[in-house]
Design an enzyme around this catalytic site. Structure first.
Site, short mmCIF file in Angstrom:
data_model
loop_
_atom_site.label_atom_id
_atom_site.label_comp_id
_atom_site.label_asym_id
_atom_site.label_seq_id
_atom_site.Cartn_x
_atom_site.Cartn_y
_atom_site.Cartn_z
N SER A 1 0.97 -1.70 0.03
CA SER A 1 0.70 -0.16 -0.25
C SER A 1 1.28 1.10 0.00
CB SER A 1 -0.63 -0.08 1.17
OG SER A 1 -1.40 1.54 1.59
N TYR B 1 -2.20 -0.80 10.09
CA TYR B 1 -2.16 -0.84 9.02
C TYR B 1 -1.11 -0.52 8.33
CZ TYR B 1 -3.60 -1.11 4.20
OH TYR B 1 -4.23 -1.44 2.84
#
Length: 243
Positions: free
Chosen positions: A136, A149
């Protein structure tokens, strides 16, 4: 010859787009996911096979891969896509929640890659292999409340280049894809300014990521190895000043 593809978290979102792309090419595709309803729907739409499991259960994930080795003889392409993103303020994030994100997003990359390496070592060398890890843009950028995350994606970024070196003798390339804003929720209403924020003029789609997976898996692209490919419509290269 059909290539044998295993995708984690393939029942919805980016994972489903990846399953669809490989299935359209006529490859043998198996995906795992926790959701039986969405899993069955993806099977009906793509013809892929579904293995229902929780990737935080290492025993179940390893069992699924061993069954594939017994059925297929090998796995040619491994896509580590599964991930969760429970964003919340740092002071409200429990240790157990942090651990759950790491166990869902990061640890399966190690488990699946290790299983493929063990299988190849025990069954002779092969000339082709691909591992793609879904990272990501948050491995490098952050907002408040994304600690778990971001940590998991940063781990995937580092694990990718480490695996690329370790698996080179087995002729397996290992790359990552770092998506930016990808529209995966049908209930999410996009505004004109959401699209305009991106130099490419739009928010991304799962198909954008799936096409990159197909590119990385091209047999001729074995010189692309250990890299993280950012696919974000140019958003992360914009210099933004306060108004």
């Amino acid at each position: 010859m059909k290539r044998r593809v295993f995708v984690t978290g393939g029942a919805h979102g980016i994972g489903k787009g990846i399953v669809e792309a490989f299935a359209r090419q006529g490859e043998e595709v198996v995906f795992c996911d926790l959701d039986p309803v969405l899993g069955a729907q993806t099977v009906a739409e793509t013809g892929a096979r579904f293995c229902q499991l929780d990737v935080t259960d290492a025993v179940s994930l390893e069992r699924c891969m061993r069954e594939l080795f017994e059925t297929w003889g090998d796995i040619d392409i491994l896509v580590n896509n599964v991930g969760i993103s429970p964003f919340k303020p740092l002071t409200e994030l429990s240790i157990e929640e942090f651990d759950r994100v790491i166990a869902t997003n990061l640890r399966p990359v190690f488990i699946t890659s290790r299983q493929l390496a063990l299988h190849r070592q025990q069954n002779g060398n092969h000339s082709y292999g691909r591992i793609i890890n879904l990272c990501s843009t948050r491995y490098l950028q952050s907002e408040a409340g994304t600690e778990a995350y971001s940590a998991s994606k940063g781990g995937i970024y580092s694990l990718t280049h480490s695996l690329a070196v370790s698996l080179a003798p087995l002729h397996i390339t290992v790359n990552a894809i770092a998506p930016g804003w990808i529209h995966v929720r049908e209930e999410e209403q996009l505004r004109p300014e959401d699209h305009a924020f991106h130099p490419s003029g739009r928010v991304g789609t799962p198909e954008d990521i799936a096409r990159a997976c197909l590119f990385l898996c091209d047999e001729a692209n074995d010189f692309l190895n250990g890299q993280t490919l950012t696919i974000d419509g140019g958003a992360t290269i914009r210099m933004i000043y306060p108004e």
